[in-house]
Design a protein around this motif. Structure first.
Motif, short mmCIF file in Angstrom:
data_model
loop_
_atom_site.label_atom_id
_atom_site.label_comp_id
_atom_site.label_asym_id
_atom_site.label_seq_id
_atom_site.Cartn_x
_atom_site.Cartn_y
_atom_site.Cartn_z
N ASN A 294 0.80 -1.49 -0.09
CA ASN A 294 -0.02 0.09 0.12
C ASN A 294 0.94 1.32 0.05
N ARG A 295 2.19 1.12 -0.21
CA ARG A 295 3.00 2.27 -0.57
C ARG A 295 2.97 3.07 0.79
N ALA A 296 3.22 2.22 1.85
CA ALA A 296 3.16 3.16 3.22
C ALA A 296 4.54 2.99 3.57
N LEU A 297 4.96 4.25 4.14
CA LEU A 297 6.36 4.22 4.71
C LEU A 297 6.15 4.13 6.31
N GLN A 298 5.09 4.68 6.95
CA GLN A 298 4.71 4.49 8.29
C GLN A 298 3.66 3.52 8.40
N PRO A 299 3.64 2.69 9.22
CA PRO A 299 2.41 1.46 9.53
C PRO A 299 1.35 2.33 9.95
N ARG A 300 1.41 3.63 10.63
CA ARG A 300 0.10 4.18 10.91
C ARG A 300 -0.72 4.94 9.93
N GLU A 301 -0.07 5.16 8.69
CA GLU A 301 -0.80 5.65 7.66
C GLU A 301 -1.75 4.82 7.04
N LEU A 302 -1.66 3.59 7.56
CA LEU A 302 -2.74 2.45 7.09
C LEU A 302 -3.92 2.30 8.19
N GLU A 303 -3.74 3.13 9.11
CA GLU A 303 -4.83 2.94 10.31
C GLU A 303 -5.83 3.94 10.24
N GLN A 304 -6.03 4.65 9.26
CA GLN A 304 -7.18 5.74 8.90
C GLN A 304 -8.25 5.19 8.73
N VAL A 305 -9.16 5.48 9.47
CA VAL A 305 -10.52 5.12 9.28
C VAL A 305 -11.10 5.28 7.79
N GLY A 306 -11.57 4.20 7.28
CA GLY A 306 -12.23 4.50 5.78
C GLY A 306 -11.02 4.01 4.77
N ARG A 307 -9.78 4.08 5.16
CA ARG A 307 -8.92 3.66 4.10
C ARG A 307 -9.11 2.30 3.68
N LYS A 308 -9.04 2.23 2.37
CA LYS A 308 -8.95 0.67 1.72
C LYS A 308 -7.51 0.21 1.65
N LEU A 309 -7.39 -0.91 2.10
CA LEU A 309 -6.05 -1.51 2.08
C LEU A 309 -5.97 -2.66 1.07
N ARG A 310 -4.93 -2.85 0.38
CA ARG A 310 -4.70 -4.01 -0.38
C ARG A 310 -4.15 -5.08 0.23
N ILE A 311 -4.86 -6.09 0.27
CA ILE A 311 -4.38 -7.43 0.84
C ILE A 311 -3.76 -8.24 -0.48
N THR A 312 -2.55 -8.69 -0.15
CA THR A 312 -1.83 -9.28 -1.39
C THR A 312 -0.81 -10.25 -1.12
N LEU A 313 -0.46 -10.91 -2.22
CA LEU A 313 0.32 -12.19 -1.95
C LEU A 313 1.49 -11.57 -2.12
N PRO A 314 2.81 -12.23 -1.61
CA PRO A 314 4.10 -11.82 -1.44
C PRO A 314 4.48 -11.62 -3.23
N GLU A 315 5.35 -10.81 -3.36
CA GLU A 315 5.91 -10.60 -4.75
C GLU A 315 6.27 -11.94 -5.38
N GLY A 316 6.00 -12.35 -6.65
CA GLY A 316 6.57 -13.34 -7.20
C GLY A 316 5.63 -14.58 -7.11
N ILE A 317 4.72 -14.44 -6.30
CA ILE A 317 3.56 -15.46 -6.04
C ILE A 317 2.16 -15.23 -6.98
N PRO A 318 2.18 -16.09 -7.79
CA PRO A 318 0.61 -15.50 -8.70
C PRO A 318 -0.53 -15.89 -7.73
N GLY A 319 -1.41 -15.30 -8.28
CA GLY A 319 -2.63 -15.38 -7.62
C GLY A 319 -3.57 -16.43 -8.34
N PRO A 320 -4.79 -17.02 -7.56
CA PRO A 320 -5.55 -17.90 -7.97
C PRO A 320 -5.96 -17.96 -9.47
N GLY A 321 -6.10 -16.91 -9.93
CA GLY A 321 -6.41 -16.65 -11.49
C GLY A 321 -5.42 -16.92 -12.39
N ASN A 322 -4.07 -16.71 -11.79
CA ASN A 322 -3.01 -17.03 -12.91
C ASN A 322 -2.48 -18.19 -12.59
#
Length: 121
Positions: free
Chosen positions: A92-120
């Motif tokens: 989520n391009r956050a340098l500080q973890p607290r940036e991601l704790e803002q109410v209403g913020r949408k967070l991307r939950i992802t797989l680690p780099e290089g791991i293909p998703g179920p669709g791939n």
């Protein structure tokens, strides 16, 4: 008293191996180097960690932060380990973890780099 530089040198493995960090660490696989000062003193250090672009992570789902949610709890819910919060920061391009704790913020939950998703698969 233990010299902190000496302790770090002993902890890190000069030469750039995976070092002492476990596979779940954000520092796993980051090479080390040694800097020698003019007086011959050597200091071991961890090289810079380059964060991959978030677009390189396969999106699993999004999460909208609600009141009183903390990043470690969100991480535990989706990734099973609260200490993996740095993966959400990377995704989520956050340098500080607290940036991601803002109410209403949408967070991307992802797989680690290089791991293909179920669709791939």
């Amino acid at each position: 008293m233990t010299d902190p530089n000496l302790a770090l040198q002993q902890l890190l493995q000069p030469g750039g191996t995976a070092g002492p960090f476990p596979p779940g660490s954000r520092y796993y696989g980051i090479p080390t180097a040694t800097l020698e000062s003019a007086d011959g003193r050597k200091t071991a250090y961890l090289r810079r960690r380059f964060v991959p672009a978030p677009e390189r992570f396969e999106l699993l789902q999004e999460h909208t932060v609600s009141q009183n949610e903390r990043l470690d709890n969100i991480t535990a819910r989706y990734l099973g380990d609260p200490e993996q919060f740095w993966r959400l920061c990377d995704a989520n391009r956050a340098l500080q973890p607290r940036e991601l704790e803002q109410v209403g913020r949408k967070l991307r939950i992802t797989l680690p780099e290089g791991i293909p998703g179920p669709g791939n698969a």
